[in-house]
Design a protein around this motif. Structure first.
Motif, PDB file in Angstrom:
ATOM      1  N   ALA A  76       0.813  -1.221  -0.003  1.00 28.47           N
ATOM      2  CA  ALA A  76       0.143  -0.145  -0.011  1.00 28.47           C
ATOM      3  C   ALA A  76       0.950   1.217  -0.171  1.00 28.47           C
ATOM      4  O   ALA A  76       1.855   1.332   0.784  1.00 28.47           O
ATOM      5  N   LEU A  77       0.662   2.052  -0.816  1.00 30.30           N
ATOM      6  CA  LEU A  77       1.390   3.431  -1.200  1.00 30.30           C
ATOM      7  C   LEU A  77       0.745   4.639  -0.830  1.00 30.30           C
ATOM      8  O   LEU A  77      -0.610   4.822  -1.029  1.00 30.30           O
ATOM      9  N   PHE A  78       1.226   5.628   0.308  1.00 32.25           N
ATOM     10  CA  PHE A  78       0.579   6.713   0.414  1.00 32.25           C
ATOM     11  C   PHE A  78       1.352   7.905  -0.216  1.00 32.25           C
ATOM     12  O   PHE A  78       2.522   8.011   0.014  1.00 32.25           O
ATOM     13  N   VAL A  79       0.646   8.552  -1.074  1.00 33.25           N
ATOM     14  CA  VAL A  79       1.471   9.908  -1.756  1.00 33.25           C
ATOM     15  C   VAL A  79       1.546  11.016  -0.982  1.00 33.25           C
ATOM     16  O   VAL A  79       2.466  12.029  -1.556  1.00 33.25           O
ATOM     17  N   SER A  80       0.975  11.151   0.098  1.00 34.71           N
ATOM     18  CA  SER A  80       0.703  12.454   0.605  1.00 34.71           C
ATOM     19  C   SER A  80       0.254  12.230   2.188  1.00 34.71           C
ATOM     20  O   SER A  80      -0.199  11.437   2.498  1.00 34.71           O
ATOM     21  N   ARG A  81       0.754  13.522   3.073  1.00 35.36           N
ATOM     22  CA  ARG A  81       0.015  13.259   4.607  1.00 35.36           C
ATOM     23  C   ARG A  81      -1.508  13.342   4.391  1.00 35.36           C
ATOM     24  O   ARG A  81      -2.001  12.695   5.164  1.00 35.36           O
ATOM     25  N   ASN A  82      -2.026  13.830   3.472  1.00 37.03           N
ATOM     26  CA  ASN A  82      -3.276  13.790   3.259  1.00 37.03           C
ATOM     27  C   ASN A  82      -3.973  12.434   2.790  1.00 37.03           C
ATOM     28  O   ASN A  82      -5.161  12.149   3.292  1.00 37.03           O
ATOM     29  N   LEU A  96      -4.589  -4.288   9.946  1.00 38.27           N
ATOM     30  CA  LEU A  96      -3.806  -4.288   8.625  1.00 38.27           C
ATOM     31  C   LEU A  96      -2.916  -5.736   8.796  1.00 38.27           C
ATOM     32  O   LEU A  96      -2.332  -6.006   9.734  1.00 38.27           O
ATOM     33  N   PRO A  97      -2.897  -6.155   7.637  1.00 35.38           N
ATOM     34  CA  PRO A  97      -2.060  -7.470   7.514  1.00 35.38           C
ATOM     35  C   PRO A  97      -0.575  -7.304   8.004  1.00 35.38           C
ATOM     36  O   PRO A  97       0.069  -6.208   7.443  1.00 35.38           O
ATOM     37  N   ALA A  98       0.067  -8.266   9.022  1.00 35.46           N
ATOM     38  CA  ALA A  98       1.481  -8.006   9.297  1.00 35.46           C
ATOM     39  C   ALA A  98       2.383  -7.906   8.048  1.00 35.46           C
ATOM     40  O   ALA A  98       3.574  -7.383   8.182  1.00 35.46           O
ATOM     41  N   GLU A  99       2.223  -8.847   7.086  1.00 34.16           N
ATOM     42  CA  GLU A  99       2.907  -8.943   5.979  1.00 34.16           C
ATOM     43  C   GLU A  99       2.714  -7.600   4.745  1.00 34.16           C
ATOM     44  O   GLU A  99       3.565  -7.523   3.967  1.00 34.16           O
ATOM     45  N   LEU A 100       1.790  -6.840   5.174  1.00 35.88           N
ATOM     46  CA  LEU A 100       1.737  -5.755   4.196  1.00 35.88           C
ATOM     47  C   LEU A 100       2.781  -4.607   4.284  1.00 35.88           C
ATOM     48  O   LEU A 100       3.061  -4.307   5.287  1.00 35.88           O
ATOM     49  N   GLN A 101       3.258  -4.407   3.067  1.00 34.41           N
ATOM     50  CA  GLN A 101       4.352  -3.247   3.125  1.00 34.41           C
ATOM     51  C   GLN A 101       3.800  -1.945   2.690  1.00 34.41           C
ATOM     52  O   GLN A 101       2.857  -1.815   2.097  1.00 34.41           O
ATOM     53  N   LEU A 102       4.127  -1.127   3.394  1.00 39.19           N
ATOM     54  CA  LEU A 102       3.763   0.382   3.380  1.00 39.19           C
ATOM     55  C   LEU A 102       4.567   1.351   2.852  1.00 39.19           C
ATOM     56  O   LEU A 102       5.844   1.583   3.357  1.00 39.19           O
ATOM     57  N   GLY A 103       4.426   2.288   1.728  1.00 36.18           N
ATOM     58  CA  GLY A 103       5.376   2.799   1.088  1.00 36.18           C
ATOM     59  C   GLY A 103       4.754   4.545   1.385  1.00 36.18           C
ATOM     60  O   GLY A 103       3.415   4.624   1.164  1.00 36.18           O
ATOM     61  N   VAL A 104       5.760   5.440   1.561  1.00 39.50           N
ATOM     62  CA  VAL A 104       5.182   6.738   1.666  1.00 39.50           C
ATOM     63  C   VAL A 104       6.057   7.725   0.760  1.00 39.50           C
ATOM     64  O   VAL A 104       7.202   7.376   0.645  1.00 39.50           O
ATOM     65  N   ILE A 105       5.347   8.833   0.336  1.00 32.95           N
ATOM     66  CA  ILE A 105       6.278   9.993  -0.257  1.00 32.95           C
ATOM     67  C   ILE A 105       6.438  11.078   0.797  1.00 32.95           C
ATOM     68  O   ILE A 105       5.411  11.724   1.079  1.00 32.95           O
ATOM     69  N   GLY A 106       7.515  11.429   1.132  1.00 35.40           N
ATOM     70  CA  GLY A 106       7.712  12.463   2.062  1.00 35.40           C
ATOM     71  C   GLY A 106       7.781  12.424   3.560  1.00 35.40           C
ATOM     72  O   GLY A 106       7.283  11.393   4.001  1.00 35.40           O
ATOM     73  N   LEU A 119       5.252   0.644  13.048  1.00 33.71           N
ATOM     74  CA  LEU A 119       5.797   0.197  11.526  1.00 33.71           C
ATOM     75  C   LEU A 119       7.218  -0.451  11.775  1.00 33.71           C
ATOM     76  O   LEU A 119       8.093   0.379  12.190  1.00 33.71           O
ATOM     77  N   ALA A 120       7.496  -1.624  11.685  1.00 31.99           N
ATOM     78  CA  ALA A 120       8.813  -2.265  11.431  1.00 31.99           C
ATOM     79  C   ALA A 120       9.459  -1.574  10.159  1.00 31.99           C
ATOM     80  O   ALA A 120       8.819  -1.630   9.109  1.00 31.99           O
ATOM     81  N   GLU A 121      10.776  -1.432  10.477  1.00 32.77           N
ATOM     82  CA  GLU A 121      11.606  -0.782   9.137  1.00 32.77           C
ATOM     83  C   GLU A 121      11.421  -1.641   8.106  1.00 32.77           C
ATOM     84  O   GLU A 121      11.370  -1.182   6.878  1.00 32.77           O
ATOM     85  N   GLU A 122      11.396  -2.982   8.283  1.00 34.98           N
ATOM     86  CA  GLU A 122      11.406  -3.802   6.935  1.00 34.98           C
ATOM     87  C   GLU A 122       9.935  -3.733   6.455  1.00 34.98           C
ATOM     88  O   GLU A 122      10.143  -4.042   4.996  1.00 34.98           O
ATOM     89  N   ARG A 123       8.932  -3.076   6.813  1.00 33.17           N
ATOM     90  CA  ARG A 123       7.763  -3.251   6.097  1.00 33.17           C
ATOM     91  C   ARG A 123       7.605  -1.637   5.389  1.00 33.17           C
ATOM     92  O   ARG A 123       6.655  -1.483   4.594  1.00 33.17           O
ATOM     93  N   LEU A 124       8.569  -0.785   5.578  1.00 35.69           N
ATOM     94  CA  LEU A 124       8.688   0.613   5.129  1.00 35.69           C
ATOM     95  C   LEU A 124       9.316   0.610   3.825  1.00 35.69           C
ATOM     96  O   LEU A 124      10.459   0.059   3.657  1.00 35.69           O
ATOM     97  N   ILE A 125       8.882   1.568   2.908  1.00 36.58           N
ATOM     98  CA  ILE A 125       9.347   1.847   1.658  1.00 36.58           C
ATOM     99  C   ILE A 125       9.148   3.284   1.412  1.00 36.58           C
ATOM    100  O   ILE A 125       8.305   4.075   1.634  1.00 36.58           O
ATOM    101  N   ARG A 126      10.506   3.907   1.617  1.00 30.48           N
ATOM    102  CA  ARG A 126      10.672   5.307   1.381  1.00 30.48           C
ATOM    103  C   ARG A 126      11.748   5.545   0.202  1.00 30.48           C
ATOM    104  O   ARG A 126      12.922   5.032   0.220  1.00 30.48           O
ATOM    105  N   GLY A 127      11.365   6.555  -0.251  1.00 28.95           N
ATOM    106  CA  GLY A 127      12.392   6.826  -1.659  1.00 28.95           C
ATOM    107  C   GLY A 127      12.965   8.484  -1.319  1.00 28.95           C
ATOM    108  O   GLY A 127      12.425   9.016  -0.496  1.00 28.95           O
TER     109      GLY A 127
END
Length: 274
Positions: A76-82, A96-106, A119-127
């Motif tokens: 699941a990816l979130f493009v903004s704070r909103n 939320l499923p424990a294996e679901l990876q979560l990505g954010v912008i910003g 949020l465990a670090e291994e579940r997080l996607i940040r660019g």
């Protein structure tokens, strides 16, 4: 004693790098306070004039079924704070499923997400940089063939993220969790708040904010706005500013969060003082 007091005041004024600057903040009303406090602490006068209003979308069956259906997604990816705030009107953190990876912008999106879930670090996607291109460059989004990805965004958001992930073989769904609209103001609202001092710099965080502000002002005000410095959060916005007729300097924030915007404005003001 008086000489000492004058010296202390002179030193304090020198340290207030934004003293004499008038900053127009066009961010949505609920995102104004943090930046306002930071800029005022540096001596700036800050004028709040939200050029975008964030409102809830019409709730659909897709929204209502999110709690049950979120288990079908790998990412699941979130493009903004909103987008984070909007998504959790329909999601429950403990479901939320424990294996679901979560990505954010910003950074703001990241902090908003951490505020809601552990949020465990291994579940997080940040660019880096903090945009769609930066998120797409992360290792977690390279091999996504066969994966189901859900993107939380505002209505009529950019399609770059979804288009590229589909090209990489993912099945992509969008969930629009907020809408942007142009605020309603009286005919002379902008004139009233800029009577004492016209802004020396305008803060914009979206193309829509630029378009709305120009639409909410009269021809004289637009002419003045097009001739002062604009702070933007991406090079893509710089192109849009030029297309809107902006003919003065633009500066790009080091980061789209409050601290990054403040840092960039401080650096700009320091150069003005030289």
């Amino acid at each position: 004693m008086r000489d000492k007091a004058r010296q202390d005041k002179a030193k304090q004024d020198k340290e207030l790098v934004l003293k004499g600057q008038c900053i127009l903040n066009t961010r949505p009303a609920h995102q104004q306070d943090g930046l306002k406090l930071l800029l005022e602490a540096q001596g700036a006068k800050v004028i709040a004039f939200p050029a975008i209003e964030i409102i809830e979308p019409e709730t659909t069956d897709f929204h209502r079924s999110l709690i049950e259906n979120i288990e079908h997604y790998h990412i699941a990816l979130f493009v903004s704070r909103n987008a984070v705030d909007g998504a959790f009107r329909y999601l429950e953190p403990d479901k939320l499923p424990a294996e679901l990876q979560l990505g954010v912008i910003g950074d703001a999106s990241y902090r908003a997400l951490l505020h809601r879930i552990n949020l465990a670090e291994e579940r997080l996607i940040r660019g880096h940089p903090h945009n769609s291109e930066g998120l797409l460059a992360t290792s977690a989004l390279q091999q996504v063939a066969g994966k189901n990805i859900l993107i939380f965004r505002g209505q009529q958001g950019r399609n770059l993220l979804g288009d590229e992930l589909r090209a990489r073989g993912a099945s992509v769904s969008y969930c629009e969790v907020y809408r942007r609209k142009k605020p309603e103001y009286g005919a002379d609202s902008f004139a009233q708040i800029t009577t004492e001092q016209f802004p020396t710099l305008v803060v914009f965080t979206s193309n829509e904010g630029m378009e709305n502000l120009l639409a909410l002002t009269n021809s004289r005000e637009r002419g003045e706005l097009l001739g002062i410095t604009w702070l933007l959060i991406s090079e893509r916005m710089r192109e849009s500013a030029i297309n809107l007729g902006h003919n003065a300097a633009t500066i790009i924030a080091a980061n789209a969060n409050d601290e990054g915007i403040q840092q960039t404005i401080n650096e700009w003001a320091s150069k003005q003082a030289v």
